[in-house]
Design an enzyme around this catalytic site. Sequence first.
Site, mmCIF file in Angstrom:
data_model
loop_
_atom_site.group_PDB
_atom_site.id
_atom_site.type_symbol
_atom_site.label_atom_id
_atom_site.label_comp_id
_atom_site.label_asym_id
_atom_site.label_seq_id
_atom_site.Cartn_x
_atom_site.Cartn_y
_atom_site.Cartn_z
ATOM 1 N N HIS A 100 0.543 -1.736 0.023
ATOM 2 C CA HIS A 100 0.155 -0.286 -0.057
ATOM 3 C C HIS A 100 1.037 1.455 -0.115
ATOM 4 O O HIS A 100 2.153 0.997 0.110
ATOM 5 C CB HIS A 100 -1.302 0.047 1.252
ATOM 6 C CG HIS A 100 -0.698 -0.610 2.625
ATOM 7 N ND1 HIS A 100 0.284 -1.435 3.128
ATOM 8 C CD2 HIS A 100 0.168 0.585 3.183
ATOM 9 C CE1 HIS A 100 0.786 -1.475 3.896
ATOM 10 N NE2 HIS A 100 0.487 0.251 4.806
ATOM 11 N N HIS A 102 0.674 5.120 1.391
ATOM 12 C CA HIS A 102 0.375 6.270 2.144
ATOM 13 C C HIS A 102 0.179 7.489 1.412
ATOM 14 O O HIS A 102 1.078 7.933 0.761
ATOM 15 C CB HIS A 102 0.589 6.264 3.817
ATOM 16 C CG HIS A 102 1.100 5.261 4.795
ATOM 17 N ND1 HIS A 102 0.247 4.787 5.219
ATOM 18 C CD2 HIS A 102 1.723 4.056 4.525
ATOM 19 C CE1 HIS A 102 0.171 3.854 6.058
ATOM 20 N NE2 HIS A 102 1.086 3.318 5.265
HETATM 21 P P1 AMP Z 1 1.966 0.012 7.748
HETATM 22 O O1 AMP Z 1 2.168 0.724 9.029
HETATM 23 O O2 AMP Z 1 2.564 1.040 5.911
HETATM 24 O O3 AMP Z 1 1.817 -1.125 7.402
HETATM 25 O O4 AMP Z 1 0.296 0.947 7.355
HETATM 26 C C1 AMP Z 1 -0.826 0.105 7.271
HETATM 27 C C2 AMP Z 1 -2.062 1.238 7.640
HETATM 28 O O5 AMP Z 1 -2.750 0.270 7.590
HETATM 29 C C3 AMP Z 1 -1.599 1.905 8.508
HETATM 30 O O6 AMP Z 1 -1.943 3.012 9.089
HETATM 31 C C4 AMP Z 1 -2.936 1.598 9.979
HETATM 32 O O7 AMP Z 1 -3.414 2.718 10.556
HETATM 33 C C5 AMP Z 1 -4.153 1.419 8.271
HETATM 34 N N1 AMP Z 1 -4.989 0.518 8.613
HETATM 35 C C6 AMP Z 1 -5.093 -1.555 9.628
HETATM 36 N N2 AMP Z 1 -6.351 -1.634 9.743
HETATM 37 C C7 AMP Z 1 -6.684 -0.963 8.967
HETATM 38 C C8 AMP Z 1 -8.418 -0.540 8.787
HETATM 39 N N3 AMP Z 1 -8.924 -1.984 8.762
HETATM 40 N N4 AMP Z 1 -9.050 0.280 7.770
HETATM 41 C C9 AMP Z 1 -8.067 1.267 7.270
HETATM 42 N N5 AMP Z 1 -6.572 1.192 7.602
HETATM 43 C C10 AMP Z 1 -6.225 0.519 8.431
#
Ligand code: AMP
Length: 141
Positions: A100, A102
């Site tokens: 993903h 950000h």
């Molecule tokens: P990373 O730490 O770079 O893997 O980013 C993962 C992101 O996904 C974090 O910023 C979380 O807040 C976000 N996240 C985790 N679960 C969910 C969810 N169910 N819906 C939306 N965002 C999520």
Amino acid sequence: MAPNCIFCAIVAGEAPCTPIIEDETVMAFMDIHPANEGHCLVIPKMHYPTLFETPPEVFAAVARLVVRVSLAVQAALRPPGLNLLQANGAAAGQSVSHVHVHVLPRRPDDGLALNWSRTAPADPAKIAAIAEQIRRHLPPA
Ligand code: AMP
Ligand code: ZN
């Protein structure tokens, strides 16, 4: 769909999200723990754990949506800055193993520790040696 993957569950409609836009390949939705107002995520619908497994054409589709979403965030919220962030591996801060990007609006006083010092340049010979190592490992275009 990968078992126990929250983003695969979102793609499948089995977990909730606050959507922004989607097509058959990619999807954008709001981050559930926003680091700043407007923090959102862009993902491929297919499950790839990190950038390293993601086919370049799939990541290109993600990148196209990242540009559209970033323009919309910028127009809607007018943050003074905006970072794109893409983490691979726990050491990089990756907490969800579904690749993903950000889209992260920034403010000068937001306290996010993403910025490093630009005051002491590294040894140019060392930088050149590392660049040579990287060039030797470039996959074909
Ligand atoms: P990373 O730490 O770079 O893997 O980013 C993962 C992101 O996904 C974090 O910023 C979380 O807040 C976000 N996240 C985790 N679960 C969910 C969810 N169910 N819906 C939306 N965002 C999520
Ligand atoms: Zn997944």
